[in-house]
Design a protein around this motif. Structure first.
Motif, PDB file in Angstrom:
ATOM      1  N   UNK A  76       0.843  -1.201   0.000  1.00 55.60           N
ATOM      2  CA  UNK A  76       0.000   0.000   0.000  1.00 55.60           C
ATOM      3  C   UNK A  76       0.875   1.248   0.000  1.00 55.60           C
ATOM      4  N   UNK A  77       1.917   1.256   0.818  1.00 55.92           N
ATOM      5  CA  UNK A  77       2.829   2.402   0.839  1.00 55.92           C
ATOM      6  C   UNK A  77       3.484   2.582  -0.528  1.00 55.92           C
ATOM      7  N   UNK A  78       3.854   1.472  -1.137  1.00 58.37           N
ATOM      8  CA  UNK A  78       4.494   1.547  -2.454  1.00 58.37           C
ATOM      9  C   UNK A  78       3.529   2.124  -3.482  1.00 58.37           C
ATOM     10  N   UNK A  79       2.303   1.580  -3.524  1.00 59.26           N
ATOM     11  CA  UNK A  79       1.332   2.049  -4.516  1.00 59.26           C
ATOM     12  C   UNK A  79       0.955   3.511  -4.271  1.00 59.26           C
ATOM     13  N   UNK A  80       0.850   3.879  -3.002  1.00 62.94           N
ATOM     14  CA  UNK A  80       0.572   5.288  -2.714  1.00 62.94           C
ATOM     15  C   UNK A  80       1.734   6.161  -3.178  1.00 62.94           C
ATOM     16  N   UNK A  81       2.963   5.646  -3.001  1.00 63.31           N
ATOM     17  CA  UNK A  81       4.128   6.387  -3.493  1.00 63.31           C
ATOM     18  C   UNK A  81       4.127   6.502  -4.999  1.00 63.31           C
ATOM     19  N   UNK A  82       3.792   5.386  -5.683  1.00 64.87           N
ATOM     20  CA  UNK A  82       3.723   5.407  -7.153  1.00 64.87           C
ATOM     21  C   UNK A  82       2.643   6.378  -7.614  1.00 64.87           C
TER      22      UNK A  82
END
Length: 441
Positions: free
Chosen positions: A263-269
């Protein structure tokens, strides 16, 4: 031959003769027959009861323990009923013997100073022996029954434990299958958030089953501590229940951790893509002709600087750190999306840096004071006389030079040619738009 009783008294003491023979011995033949008959009946009862108890004991010893709860219940009920019936028989026999013993004793004690004659003493001794034998038989039978009854109860406990174990194990296995079937690699923020909600719902749903399994394992521990005969069968089941509970909790925690990181990764992307799209829009919205004035150039430069600062404020560049921290647990698809987003971020940042440098130079040229230049004679051969010369402001010439410097052409058109100015402006602006569109796609 004896001619009279007096002759008999010479041979037998009067204390040994009944009153009919002139003696003092009290004797009732009918009473003797009654007592003797009662004693024989009691002895037969004792023998029969002992045989019944023995046969029942052999039956219990040869009984095989059932493998299911209902059969064990039925067997326990049947044996208990039969035991109670035999117990009633024993009580009846004991009551019969006690009554007989009381009759003999009370009958002999009626006359004062009466001593028991040999027959009465023998009858009393016989009844006492039969009662003792019956009592010993009862004690032995009760000890055997106590052991057998405990074994049947433990067998029923074991069957209940095994049945509950199977039910709980099926529920745990179903939960584990549901947990393993839950994906931990979403392709976007919404999908990962949905997976996290599903995982949380599954964990909440599993709490009652996990609690039941733990309680059942504790019940197994209690059976073991109570010296249950099937300890070797109960202990592995308790270990299995606790293992499955731990596996579920660890797997759920692992998936939650992976999904949270995803989730953190996708939010970052998503944050990077949004920032890049906003940046591309900002670059595309800055018309080159508006930057010809000092005020326009400084305004555009301020917008660029503020937008670059927003990258730090919104933690846009945090995606690089997340990629390094979570690289081990990320899937190849997510890694590919991260690299694409980071590449796009680098490209857009590079575009902004170039635009920033250009606007800096342009702003610096706009603020440079105009140096007076003496006009050349019209007759000078180096500069032909122009008809209808184009009026250009002092600030437009540096702008034309800047735009011409940013173009890919190696030619340097004349600063005084208005046609070349317009061509350079259109060419530079078009080149930026093409670059922006290619990055956007």
């Amino acid at each position: 031959m004896l001619n009279s009783l007096s002759d008999l008294h010479g041979y037998v003491d009067k204390s040994q003769l009944t009153q009919e023979f002139g003696g003092s011995l009290e004797y009732s033949h009918s009473q003797w027959i009654h007592h003797r008959t009662a004693i024989e009946n009691f002895a037969l009862t004792v023998k029969t009861t002992a045989q019944l108890l023995q046969r029942f004991g052999m039956e219990l010893a040869e009984t095989e323990l059932p493998n299911d709860v209902q059969s064990t219940k039925d067997l326990l009920t049947a044996h208990t009923d039969k035991h109670n019936n035999l117990k009633d028989e024993l009580k009846l026999a004991l009551r019969q013997g006690s009554t007989l013993f009381t009759c003999i004793k009370d009958q002999a004690a009626k006359p004062e100073n009466h001593k028991l004659n040999p027959d009465e003493m023998e009858n009393q001794t016989t009844v006492e022996r039969l009662l003792a034998q019956l009592d010993e038989t009862e004690n032995a039978f009760e000890q055997f029954w106590s052991t057998h009854h405990l074994k049947l109860e433990q067998c029923l406990q074991l069957r209940h434990f095994e049945q509950d174990f199977r039910e709980v194990k099926v529920s745990l296995d179903t939960l584990m299958d549901s947990l393993k079937g839950l994906s931990d690699t979403g392709d976007c923020v919404a999908r990962v958030e949905h997976l996290l909600k599903e995982l949380k719902a599954l964990e909440e749903k599993a709490q009652s089953t996990l609690k039941k399994a733990q309680l059942h394992a504790m019940h197994g521990d209690q059976l073991i501590q109570s010296n249950h005969y099937a300890v070797d069968s109960i202990r592995p089941k308790c270990v299995e229940l606790r293992r499955v509970c731990d596996d579920f909790s660890n797997e759920a925690k692992k998936k939650s951790d992976v999904l949270s990181k995803a989730l953190h990764i996708h939010m970052g992307i998503e944050k990077v893509n949004q920032w890049c799209e906003s940046g591309i829009f900002l670059l595309a919205s800055q018309a080159v002709d508006k930057c010809q004035s000092q005020e326009g150039a400084e305004s555009a430069l301020t917008d660029i600087e503020h937008f670059l600062e927003s990258a730090e404020k919104n933690h846009v560049t945090e995606l690089r750190n997340l990629h390094k921290q979570y690289e081990v647990v990320l899937s190849e698809d997510i890694k590919g999306n991260i690299l694409k987003a980071l590449k796009r971020l680098e490209d857009v940042q590079e575009m902004f840096e170039k635009r920033h440098v250009s606007l800096k130079r342009l702003s610096a040229k706009q603020t440079r004071p105009i140096q007076p230049v003496a006009p050349r004679p019209e007759s000078s051969p180096k500069r032909p006389t122009q008809k209808n010369p184009t009026r250009t402001s002092g600030g437009q010439q540096p702008l034309a030079r800047k735009l011409s410097d940013n173009s890919n052409s190696n030619k340097q058109p004349s600063e005084s040619d208005p046609n070349n100015k317009k061509k350079n402006i259109r060419k530079t602006k078009g080149g930026i738009k093409v670059l922006l569109l290619s990055l956007h796609h």
